[in-house]
Design an enzyme around this catalytic site. Structure first.
Site, PDB file in Angstrom:
ATOM      1  N   ILE A 186     -40.865 -19.497 -17.441  1.00 50.74           N
ATOM      2  CA  ILE A 186     -39.454 -19.497 -17.053  1.00 50.74           C
ATOM      3  C   ILE A 186     -38.559 -19.625 -18.274  1.00 50.74           C
ATOM      4  CG2 ILE A 186     -37.673 -20.728 -15.743  1.00 50.74           C
ATOM      5  CD1 ILE A 186     -39.896 -21.423 -13.702  1.00 50.74           C
ATOM      6  N   CYS A 189     -39.058 -27.614 -18.345  1.00 49.66           N
ATOM      7  CA  CYS A 189     -40.318 -28.249 -18.728  1.00 49.66           C
ATOM      8  C   CYS A 189     -40.975 -28.913 -17.517  1.00 49.66           C
ATOM      9  CB  CYS A 189     -40.073 -29.279 -19.827  1.00 49.66           C
ATOM     10  SG  CYS A 189     -38.814 -30.503 -19.430  1.00 49.66           S
ATOM     11  N   GLU A 201     -35.174 -36.139  -3.552  1.00 46.11           N
ATOM     12  CA  GLU A 201     -34.645 -35.043  -2.736  1.00 46.11           C
ATOM     13  C   GLU A 201     -35.144 -35.203  -1.313  1.00 46.11           C
ATOM     14  OE1 GLU A 201     -36.060 -31.616  -4.861  1.00 46.11           O
ATOM     15  OE2 GLU A 201     -34.585 -31.854  -6.442  1.00 46.11           O
ATOM     16  N   HIS A 208     -32.561 -27.454  -4.235  1.00 47.67           N
ATOM     17  CA  HIS A 208     -33.744 -26.940  -4.937  1.00 47.67           C
ATOM     18  C   HIS A 208     -34.525 -26.056  -3.959  1.00 47.67           C
ATOM     19  CE1 HIS A 208     -37.423 -28.091  -7.614  1.00 47.67           C
ATOM     20  NE2 HIS A 208     -37.216 -26.804  -7.551  1.00 47.67           N
TER      21      HIS A 208
END
Length: 187
Positions: free
Chosen positions: A26, A76, A134, A153
């Site tokens: 990514i 990361c 979350e 997310h």
């Protein structure tokens, strides 16, 4: 007098410096996009990485990345080394005009320190799609921090994405059983 309306000053990306923390698949894609916008690209990875076709990426220390970047983006994994790596000590090294982005894992960031930095205008803003808990805990200090934008997310949520991820999981398991692990993130 203009035919357009904007609520805040706008800035061009060309010539700006983006600092990418984590240079896996990514992070490398982000670098490729940044190069397409004529940005200067700094990267930090604890172990040397191959830049592949990327031409302008410069590997630097984390301190240099924090001091020089206009935009800092985390890509990361969450490890013992990365947990809380964005904290009061690292934020103070950022430019006052810096924008911080975290799309890696919530616990990479000390949320209280980031909220404090935003509220005291130590950095310009933050964009997050991950939090330490979350769904968001109502007491999370980032929920009311100045210039902090939080999105759910949910990059994994599309049916096609979940099917692709299951295929990757299946390939990883087959490779592991065959004795050659792939996509290992904790080396």
């Amino acid at each position: 007098p203009d035919f357009c309306f904007w609520k805040a000053p706008l800035a061009e990306l060309a010539g700006k410096t983006i600092g990418i923390i984590g240079f896996g698949a990514i992070g490398q894609k982000v670098a490729k996009l940044a190069e397409a916008f004529d940005m200067n690209v700094l990267a930090y990875a604890p172990r040397p990485k191959d830049k592949g076709e990327l031409k302008t990426v410069k590997f630097v220390t984390l301190d240099e990345l924090l001091k020089e970047s206009d935009i800092i983006t985390c890509h990361c994994p969450l490890t013992n080394e990365t947990k809380g790596m964005i904290n009061e000590e690292t934020i103070i090294k950022m430019k006052k005009s810096a924008i911080f982005i975290n799309t890696s894992r919530g616990p990479v960031v000390d949320e209280k320190a980031l909220a404090n930095a935003l509220n005291n205008e130590m950095i310009q803003g933050a964009g997050l799609d991950v939090l330490s808990v979350e769904p968001a805990d109502k007491k999370n200090p980032l929920l009311n921090a100045k210039n902090c934008y939080i999105t759910p997310h949910i990059a994994w949520a599309a049916k096609e994405t979940r099917a692709r991820l299951l295929g990757i999981l299946e390939d990883n398991l087959k490779a592991y059983i065959d004795g050659h692990a792939q996509n290992v993130v904790n080396k």
